[in-house]
Design an enzyme around this catalytic site. Structure first.
Site, PDB file in Angstrom:
ATOM      1  N   ASP A 282     -18.480 -77.087  72.984  1.00  0.00           N
ATOM      2  CA  ASP A 282     -19.564 -77.797  72.311  1.00  0.00           C
ATOM      3  C   ASP A 282     -20.386 -76.846  71.441  1.00  0.00           C
ATOM      4  O   ASP A 282     -20.156 -75.633  71.455  1.00  0.00           O
ATOM      5  CB  ASP A 282     -20.448 -78.482  73.352  1.00  0.00           C
ATOM      6  CG  ASP A 282     -20.963 -79.832  72.891  1.00  0.00           C
ATOM      7  OD1 ASP A 282     -21.112 -80.022  71.665  1.00  0.00           O
ATOM      8  OD2 ASP A 282     -21.219 -80.702  73.744  1.00  0.00           O
TER       9      ASP A 282
ATOM     10  N   GLU B 173     -16.234 -78.486  68.238  1.00  0.00           N
ATOM     11  CA  GLU B 173     -17.187 -79.423  67.632  1.00  0.00           C
ATOM     12  C   GLU B 173     -17.838 -78.775  66.403  1.00  0.00           C
ATOM     13  O   GLU B 173     -18.887 -79.210  65.933  1.00  0.00           O
ATOM     14  CB  GLU B 173     -18.225 -79.846  68.659  1.00  0.00           C
ATOM     15  CG  GLU B 173     -17.587 -80.385  69.918  1.00  0.00           C
ATOM     16  CD  GLU B 173     -18.356 -81.517  70.556  1.00  0.00           C
ATOM     17  OE1 GLU B 173     -19.436 -81.867  70.066  1.00  0.00           O
ATOM     18  OE2 GLU B 173     -17.854 -82.047  71.557  1.00  0.00           O
ATOM     19  N   TRP B 174     -17.197 -77.789  65.881  1.00  0.00           N
ATOM     20  CA  TRP B 174     -17.682 -76.961  64.778  1.00  0.00           C
ATOM     21  C   TRP B 174     -18.102 -77.772  63.550  1.00  0.00           C
ATOM     22  O   TRP B 174     -19.251 -77.661  63.094  1.00  0.00           O
ATOM     23  CB  TRP B 174     -16.587 -75.955  64.467  1.00  0.00           C
ATOM     24  CG  TRP B 174     -16.880 -74.857  63.524  1.00  0.00           C
ATOM     25  CD1 TRP B 174     -18.005 -74.653  62.770  1.00  0.00           C
ATOM     26  CD2 TRP B 174     -16.000 -73.756  63.232  1.00  0.00           C
ATOM     27  NE1 TRP B 174     -17.881 -73.511  62.030  1.00  0.00           N
ATOM     28  CE2 TRP B 174     -16.661 -72.938  62.293  1.00  0.00           C
ATOM     29  CE3 TRP B 174     -14.729 -73.388  63.661  1.00  0.00           C
ATOM     30  CZ2 TRP B 174     -16.083 -71.777  61.777  1.00  0.00           C
ATOM     31  CZ3 TRP B 174     -14.161 -72.233  63.156  1.00  0.00           C
ATOM     32  CH2 TRP B 174     -14.833 -71.425  62.227  1.00  0.00           C
ATOM     33  N   PRO B 175     -17.227 -78.649  62.975  1.00  0.00           N
ATOM     34  CA  PRO B 175     -17.648 -79.340  61.751  1.00  0.00           C
ATOM     35  C   PRO B 175     -18.791 -80.314  61.968  1.00  0.00           C
ATOM     36  O   PRO B 175     -19.617 -80.528  61.071  1.00  0.00           O
ATOM     37  CB  PRO B 175     -16.381 -80.062  61.288  1.00  0.00           C
ATOM     38  CG  PRO B 175     -15.507 -80.133  62.480  1.00  0.00           C
ATOM     39  CD  PRO B 175     -15.823 -78.944  63.317  1.00  0.00           C
TER      40      PRO B 175
ATOM     41  N   TYR C 218     -21.413 -79.942  63.808  1.00  0.00           N
ATOM     42  CA  TYR C 218     -22.696 -79.234  63.771  1.00  0.00           C
ATOM     43  C   TYR C 218     -22.966 -78.602  62.408  1.00  0.00           C
ATOM     44  O   TYR C 218     -24.105 -78.279  62.085  1.00  0.00           O
ATOM     45  CB  TYR C 218     -22.742 -78.179  64.883  1.00  0.00           C
ATOM     46  CG  TYR C 218     -22.932 -78.795  66.246  1.00  0.00           C
ATOM     47  CD1 TYR C 218     -24.199 -79.048  66.744  1.00  0.00           C
ATOM     48  CD2 TYR C 218     -21.837 -79.157  67.035  1.00  0.00           C
ATOM     49  CE1 TYR C 218     -24.388 -79.632  67.994  1.00  0.00           C
ATOM     50  CE2 TYR C 218     -22.011 -79.743  68.277  1.00  0.00           C
ATOM     51  CZ  TYR C 218     -23.284 -79.982  68.747  1.00  0.00           C
ATOM     52  OH  TYR C 218     -23.463 -80.573  69.977  1.00  0.00           O
TER      53      TYR C 218
ATOM     54  N   ASP D  84     -21.161 -89.231  68.778  1.00  0.00           N
ATOM     55  CA  ASP D  84     -20.573 -89.733  70.014  1.00  0.00           C
ATOM     56  C   ASP D  84     -20.224 -91.207  69.877  1.00  0.00           C
ATOM     57  O   ASP D  84     -20.986 -91.990  69.317  1.00  0.00           O
ATOM     58  CB  ASP D  84     -21.566 -89.594  71.171  1.00  0.00           C
ATOM     59  CG  ASP D  84     -21.915 -88.148  71.470  1.00  0.00           C
ATOM     60  OD1 ASP D  84     -21.064 -87.281  71.250  1.00  0.00           O
ATOM     61  OD2 ASP D  84     -23.041 -87.886  71.929  1.00  0.00           O
TER      62      ASP D  84
END
Length: 377
Positions: free
Chosen positions: A121, A154-156, A158, A182
């Protein structure tokens, strides 16, 4: 199979050893493993509030009394794999210890436990530079362990509020990456994900392929829902069909978050549908895309191996009865999908053969409100 990221997410209402064991038993005994769902994934909140005296992450002793290693051994004994959760920042989204400044140690710990997938995350990561460096570092650290561990980023998600993600770089480091908010157990949530994907398809579809995949959404630790919310309570049958069909078109990893001990026969049939899963897992590895939108209808296609195409007709109308959508087969595959002729098979909402067509034929498809008809051409 080029995705193989078909799994059940262990977080109802909080992850526990007993819950994961029971779900692994159900997955092995009731056809889920044989359908392709091979990961049991633990989400946030599995950790103790502090690291041990050696700086290592440790499981909450009340909820995971035997530890993660023994749980992994049990899951593996069922012919399944174990996924786990951590965070690029100094704390997870729920406030447990994150992996910042511990990337190598945590990777080694996960490998020593026999973990097969890491959901990483992006909460509490500080600057975008630290976020990017953390995702790169953990990727390299996982590879250094010598264990094959799927890396879910979840890089892109954020990055997007501030800058356009560099998907070429992200694919260098990650096996799949979360793009959007989500998912919730509601039609509004499913619809928003599909709308976002269609709006951004020019930048995300081309990067997907073997080794790296767009993940349209990801679990919320507070609502305990993950990608496939089929089998819960917020979607009608037609909406559940739409989610399954469209996640197959999008080549999305299939992560269930539901109670497999009490799932309805209808939801089980849909989630285990081998023809739909075969489209999702097609070895050509191309992601599908929207090719036209006409009033309440959307027409999507996905190139498949063997010169085939998956085609989805989605009806966005939310009231009234079924409506017909007619389109020419010359729309498909830049005019090549049915040239000079093709067979058409309906996969969802029920399977049946439609017969042979030539390339100038038209198809008329009857679709229920908020429903989807999935075809293979």
């Amino acid at each position: 199979h080029v995705l193989r990221f078909l799994s059940w997410s262990c977080c109802l209402p909080v992850p526990s050893e007993r819950l994961c064991v029971e779900m692994a038993d159900v997955m092995a005994a009731e056809g889920w493993r044989d359908a392709g769902y091979e990961f049991v994934c633990i989400d946030d909140c599995w950790m103790a509030p502090t690291r041990d005296e050696h700086g290592r992450l440790q499981a909450d002793p009340k909820r995971f009394p035997s530890g993660i290693r023994k749980l992994a051994d049990y899951v593996h004994s069922k012919g399944l794999k174990l996924g786990i959760y951590s965070d690029v920042g100094n704390k997870t989204c729920a406030g447990f210890p994150g992996s910042y400044n511990h990337y190598d140690l945590d990777a080694q710990t996960f490998a020593s436990w026999g973990v097969d997938l890491l959901k990483f995350d992006g909460c509490n990561s500080g600057t975008l530079e630290l976020l990017a460096e953390g995702y790169r570092h953990m990727s390299l650290a996982l590879n250094k362990t010598g264990r094959s561990i799927v890396y879910s980023c979840e890089w892109p998600f954020y990055l997007r509020p501030v800058q356009q993600p560099n998907y070429t770089e992200i694919k260098q480091y990650c096996n799949h990456w979360r793009n959007f908010y989500d998912v919730y157990d509601s039609w509004r949530s499913i619809k928003s994900i599909l709308d976002w994907t269609a709006l951004h398809q020019d930048s995300i579809v081309k990067i997907a392929g073997p080794g790296g995949w767009n993940d349209p959404d990801m679990a919320s630790i507070f609502v305990f829902l993950s990608q496939l919310v089929i089998g819960n309570f917020g979607l009608s049958w037609d909406q559940a069909v739409t989610q399954m069909a469209m996640w197959a078109i999008m080549a999305a990893p299939l992560f269930m978050s539901n109670d497999l001990r009490h799932i309805s026969p209808e939801a089980k049939w849909l989630l285990q549908n081998k023809e739909v899963i075969a489209i999702n897992q097609d070895p050509l590895g191309k992601q599908g895309y929207q090719i036209t939108k006409d009033k309440n209808f959307e027409l999507w296609e996905r190139p498949l191996s063997g010169h085939a195409y998956a085609v989805a007709v989605l009806n966005h109308q939310e009231i009234g009865g079924p409506q017909n959508f007619t389109f020419s087969l010359t729309f498909l595959g830049n005019g090549l999908a049915c040239n000079p002729a093709c067979s058409v098979r309906q996969i969802l909402p029920a399977s049946r053969d439609w017969g042979l067509y030539n390339w100038v034929s038209s198809l008329s498809v009857e679709v229920n409100p908020t429903g989807t008809v999935l075809l293979k051409v």
